[in-house]
Scaffold this active site. Structure first.
Site, PDB file in Angstrom:
ATOM      1  N   ARG A 124       0.815  -1.229   0.000  1.00  0.00           N
ATOM      2  CA  ARG A 124       0.000   0.000   0.000  1.00  0.00           C
ATOM      3  C   ARG A 124       0.847   1.278   0.000  1.00  0.00           C
ATOM      4  O   ARG A 124       0.401   2.325   0.463  1.00  0.00           O
ATOM      5  CB  ARG A 124      -0.965   0.023   1.185  1.00  0.00           C
ATOM      6  CG  ARG A 124      -1.980  -1.100   1.120  1.00  0.00           C
ATOM      7  CD  ARG A 124      -3.244  -0.756   1.879  1.00  0.00           C
ATOM      8  NE  ARG A 124      -4.178  -1.838   1.760  1.00  0.00           N
ATOM      9  CZ  ARG A 124      -4.176  -2.916   2.563  1.00  0.00           C
ATOM     10  NH1 ARG A 124      -3.294  -3.006   3.543  1.00  0.00           N
ATOM     11  NH2 ARG A 124      -5.046  -3.870   2.385  1.00  0.00           N
ATOM     12  N   LYS A 146       2.701  11.655 -10.903  1.00  0.00           N
ATOM     13  CA  LYS A 146       1.854  10.805 -11.749  1.00  0.00           C
ATOM     14  C   LYS A 146       2.640   9.555 -12.093  1.00  0.00           C
ATOM     15  O   LYS A 146       3.750   9.640 -12.615  1.00  0.00           O
ATOM     16  CB  LYS A 146       1.476  11.534 -13.039  1.00  0.00           C
ATOM     17  CG  LYS A 146       0.321  12.490 -12.891  1.00  0.00           C
ATOM     18  CD  LYS A 146      -0.158  12.915 -14.273  1.00  0.00           C
ATOM     19  CE  LYS A 146      -1.202  13.985 -14.173  1.00  0.00           C
ATOM     20  NZ  LYS A 146      -1.608  14.472 -15.511  1.00  0.00           N
ATOM     21  N   GLU A 188       9.136  19.098 -24.344  1.00  0.00           N
ATOM     22  CA  GLU A 188       8.451  19.430 -23.080  1.00  0.00           C
ATOM     23  C   GLU A 188       9.011  20.730 -22.495  1.00  0.00           C
ATOM     24  O   GLU A 188       8.283  21.488 -21.856  1.00  0.00           O
ATOM     25  CB  GLU A 188       8.595  18.288 -22.060  1.00  0.00           C
ATOM     26  CG  GLU A 188       7.982  16.962 -22.489  1.00  0.00           C
ATOM     27  CD  GLU A 188       6.470  16.872 -22.284  1.00  0.00           C
ATOM     28  OE1 GLU A 188       5.843  17.861 -21.882  1.00  0.00           O
ATOM     29  OE2 GLU A 188       5.909  15.781 -22.542  1.00  0.00           O
ATOM     30  N   LYS A 230       6.795  23.456 -13.261  1.00  0.00           N
ATOM     31  CA  LYS A 230       5.954  22.293 -12.966  1.00  0.00           C
ATOM     32  C   LYS A 230       5.653  22.223 -11.470  1.00  0.00           C
ATOM     33  O   LYS A 230       4.510  21.973 -11.068  1.00  0.00           O
ATOM     34  CB  LYS A 230       6.619  20.993 -13.446  1.00  0.00           C
ATOM     35  CG  LYS A 230       5.736  19.793 -13.111  1.00  0.00           C
ATOM     36  CD  LYS A 230       5.799  18.673 -14.088  1.00  0.00           C
ATOM     37  CE  LYS A 230       4.739  17.618 -13.765  1.00  0.00           C
ATOM     38  NZ  LYS A 230       4.838  16.433 -14.579  1.00  0.00           N
ATOM     39  N   GLU A 240      -4.832  17.478 -10.582  1.00  0.00           N
ATOM     40  CA  GLU A 240      -5.391  17.947 -11.852  1.00  0.00           C
ATOM     41  C   GLU A 240      -6.886  18.229 -11.788  1.00  0.00           C
ATOM     42  O   GLU A 240      -7.657  17.816 -12.651  1.00  0.00           O
ATOM     43  CB  GLU A 240      -5.059  16.962 -12.982  1.00  0.00           C
ATOM     44  CG  GLU A 240      -5.102  17.639 -14.342  1.00  0.00           C
ATOM     45  CD  GLU A 240      -4.491  16.792 -15.447  1.00  0.00           C
ATOM     46  OE1 GLU A 240      -3.378  16.285 -15.257  1.00  0.00           O
ATOM     47  OE2 GLU A 240      -5.137  16.654 -16.487  1.00  0.00           O
ATOM     48  N   ARG A 244      -3.492  22.230 -13.210  1.00  0.00           N
ATOM     49  CA  ARG A 244      -2.484  21.269 -13.683  1.00  0.00           C
ATOM     50  C   ARG A 244      -2.730  20.867 -15.135  1.00  0.00           C
ATOM     51  O   ARG A 244      -1.803  20.481 -15.845  1.00  0.00           O
ATOM     52  CB  ARG A 244      -2.449  20.036 -12.764  1.00  0.00           C
ATOM     53  CG  ARG A 244      -1.307  19.094 -13.111  1.00  0.00           C
ATOM     54  CD  ARG A 244      -1.033  18.060 -12.035  1.00  0.00           C
ATOM     55  NE  ARG A 244       0.035  17.184 -12.492  1.00  0.00           N
ATOM     56  CZ  ARG A 244       0.698  16.338 -11.719  1.00  0.00           C
ATOM     57  NH1 ARG A 244       0.419  16.245 -10.450  1.00  0.00           N
ATOM     58  NH2 ARG A 244       1.648  15.578 -12.222  1.00  0.00           N
ATOM     59  N   ASN A 248      -0.879  20.119 -20.001  1.00  0.00           N
ATOM     60  CA  ASN A 248      -1.238  19.293 -21.159  1.00  0.00           C
ATOM     61  C   ASN A 248      -1.257  20.090 -22.460  1.00  0.00           C
ATOM     62  O   ASN A 248      -1.740  19.594 -23.476  1.00  0.00           O
ATOM     63  CB  ASN A 248      -2.606  18.639 -20.947  1.00  0.00           C
ATOM     64  CG  ASN A 248      -2.577  17.693 -19.767  1.00  0.00           C
ATOM     65  OD1 ASN A 248      -1.582  17.024 -19.537  1.00  0.00           O
ATOM     66  ND2 ASN A 248      -3.654  17.662 -18.996  1.00  0.00           N
ATOM     67  N   HIS A 251      -0.873  18.356 -25.748  1.00  0.00           N
ATOM     68  CA  HIS A 251      -1.012  16.913 -25.550  1.00  0.00           C
ATOM     69  C   HIS A 251      -2.250  16.320 -26.217  1.00  0.00           C
ATOM     70  O   HIS A 251      -2.241  15.154 -26.586  1.00  0.00           O
ATOM     71  CB  HIS A 251      -1.008  16.567 -24.059  1.00  0.00           C
ATOM     72  CG  HIS A 251       0.373  16.596 -23.453  1.00  0.00           C
ATOM     73  ND1 HIS A 251       1.137  17.743 -23.396  1.00  0.00           N
ATOM     74  CD2 HIS A 251       1.133  15.617 -22.908  1.00  0.00           C
ATOM     75  CE1 HIS A 251       2.297  17.461 -22.831  1.00  0.00           C
ATOM     76  NE2 HIS A 251       2.322  16.189 -22.525  1.00  0.00           N
ATOM     77  N   HIS A 255      -1.239  13.410 -28.411  1.00  0.00           N
ATOM     78  CA  HIS A 255      -1.639  12.026 -28.143  1.00  0.00           C
ATOM     79  C   HIS A 255      -2.344  11.407 -29.343  1.00  0.00           C
ATOM     80  O   HIS A 255      -2.172  10.221 -29.631  1.00  0.00           O
ATOM     81  CB  HIS A 255      -2.543  11.954 -26.907  1.00  0.00           C
ATOM     82  CG  HIS A 255      -1.770  12.009 -25.621  1.00  0.00           C
ATOM     83  ND1 HIS A 255      -2.327  12.436 -24.439  1.00  0.00           N
ATOM     84  CD2 HIS A 255      -0.497  11.692 -25.339  1.00  0.00           C
ATOM     85  CE1 HIS A 255      -1.407  12.373 -23.485  1.00  0.00           C
ATOM     86  NE2 HIS A 255      -0.286  11.933 -23.997  1.00  0.00           N
ATOM     87  N   HIS A 269       7.070  10.741 -27.888  1.00  0.00           N
ATOM     88  CA  HIS A 269       6.107  11.534 -27.113  1.00  0.00           C
ATOM     89  C   HIS A 269       6.416  13.043 -27.178  1.00  0.00           C
ATOM     90  O   HIS A 269       5.547  13.857 -27.504  1.00  0.00           O
ATOM     91  CB  HIS A 269       6.100  11.042 -25.667  1.00  0.00           C
ATOM     92  CG  HIS A 269       5.242  11.853 -24.759  1.00  0.00           C
ATOM     93  ND1 HIS A 269       3.864  11.795 -24.785  1.00  0.00           N
ATOM     94  CD2 HIS A 269       5.556  12.766 -23.803  1.00  0.00           C
ATOM     95  CE1 HIS A 269       3.368  12.628 -23.886  1.00  0.00           C
ATOM     96  NE2 HIS A 269       4.373  13.224 -23.269  1.00  0.00           N
TER      97      HIS A 269
END
Ligand SMILES: NC(=O)c1ccc[n+]([C@@H]2O[C@H](COP(=O)([O-])OP(=O)(O)OC[C@H]3O[C@@H](n4cnc5c(N)ncnc54)[C@H](O)[C@@H]3O)[C@@H](O)[C@H]2O)c1
Length: 372
Positions: A124, A146, A188, A230, A240, A244, A248, A251, A255, A269
């Protein structure tokens, strides 16, 4: 050793430092020792990074009396999978790693995401340190918590928020990246300028080429400013719920292009993100939010860096505009069936757009496709 920059990610009880500079791997032991309950860590890495840098890391740990065990996985995006997640978790359990022990994710974004997720679910939640080795991982994926893996249904669909206890971004290891991987990470970096700071974008216009050519001091500055941006955003909005999402920028388009090209070598990417930012600026200009000079200026910088900047630079078949819009609608950030776009009122002034006229987006894509 040049100076080390420290960016604090202010998240209350889960706050941590991102330390940035050359030589951090050689002194990893001294950096990590204060966090340990016993003098041992478990490193998960991949074979390319291990071949180049694992010896330096284990020596850097041993110099402070820290023993280590390493699991070496195959490199590449396919490692971010259920199979390798299970392998990492079972290996750590077999090693009798306890909740207060420290796992080390040593590699690019693939290793950081996978190992962070394994750490999140093991007993956990065990603690972990990120030692990002790609530019993309240093400026983006190692910071913010993330973590996750890909599913046959899509990228990053299974995961958790789990913040690291420390991030060590050693600028020196960027020297062994291929030029293509370095520039993909730069996608990025330039995104941060595009979303939140015209000043940083102008600094990149002036310094990007020298930085790409290898100037360590400029690389360190670029990483520090990106991480600071960031960290500020993550501190405001860890999960998010709002701000946040600005990260993106580019993105939604990116994507879709990654999905269309099969998430492989055709389009990395960061390359998709850079092209995606250019398309988001183009859309913003068509909506009258910014002048047409701004998308042109953004693309001119990508061109000066020798980067892909348009759909014409993608060397494979692409679906038509409707097909690309269909792929955008499958993005995990779709909200109640609506595609979420990050647009901008100028370079450095991104915002979350509520309603975007899809005919305008279709027009941008149709024109970009017809220029191929
Ligand atoms: N968690 C997040 O917030 C977040 C943000 C952005 C991207 N990501 C994820 O990050 C991944 C992409 O990251 P990436 O571009 O680092 O991919 P990657 O980990 O596959 O690394 C890219 C390539 O560089 C090589 N490499 C890494 N460090 C090196 C070094 N120092 N010298 C030589 N080669 C080196 C790797 O072996 C690989 O071939 C994607 O899976 C993406 O989804 C996550």
């Amino acid at each position: 050793m040049t100076g080390i920059d420290v960016v604090r990610v202010e998240l209350g009880a889960r706050a941590y430092d991102v330390r940035i500079g050359a030589g951090l791997i050689a002194r990893a032991g001294a950096e990590i020792a204060p966090l340990l309950q016993r003098p041992k860590v478990w490193i998960v890495t991949e074979s390319r990074v291990a071949g180049l840098h694992l010896e330096a890391l284990t020596a850097g740990l041993a110099a402070s009396g820290i023993a280590s065990e390493a699991l070496i996985l195959p490199p590449g995006e396919t490692t971010k999978s259920w199979v390798h997640l299970q392998e990492v978790v079972e290996w750590l359990l077999g090693q009798k790693v306890e909740r207060k022990d420290m796992v080390v994710a040593f590699g690019g974004g693939v290793i950081g995401d996978l190992v962070g997720f394994a750490a999140a679910i093991l007993r956990r939640g065990v603690r972990f340190v990120q030692i990002p080795t790609s530019l993309l991982a240093q400026v983006d994926s190692s910071v913010g918590g993330k973590t996750g893996i890909n599913s046959p249904h899509g990228k990053n669909l299974v995961g958790a928020f789990h913040q690291p206890s420390l991030v060590l971004a050693d600028i020196g290891v960027l020297g062994t990246l291929s030029q293509r991987d370095f520039l993909a990470g730069y996608g990025e970096v330039v995104k941060y300028g595009g979303l939140g700071s015209l000043d940083f974008f102008e600094w990149l216009e002036a310094n990007g080429p020298a930085l790409a050519a290898g100037d360590a001091a400029l690389r360190q500055q670029a990483v520090r400013r990106s991480v600071q941006m960031k960290a500020d955003i993550v501190a405001r909005d860890e999960t998010e719920a709002g701000d946040r999402a600005l990260l993106n920028l580019g993105h939604t388009f990116g994507h879709a292009l990654e999905a269309a090209t099969g998430y492989g070598d055709t389009l990395l990417h960061g390359e998709g993100v850079a092209i995606g930012c250019a398309l988001a600026f183009e859309t913003s200009a068509r909506l009258g939010l910014m002048s047409q000079e701004e998308p042109s200026r953004f693309r001119a910088h990508l061109a000066a860096m020798g980067m892909k900047r348009d759909l014409a630079d993608i060397r494979s078949e692409l679906p038509n505009a409707a097909g690309l819009l269909g792929l955008m609608a499958q993005d995990k950030k779709v909200d109640g069936g609506r595609i979420r776009f990050i647009l901008a009122r100028g370079i450095g002034e991104a915002f979350m757009a509520e309603e975007v006229d899809l005919d305008v987006v279709r027009g941008v894509l149709t024109d970009a496709l017809s220029a191929r």
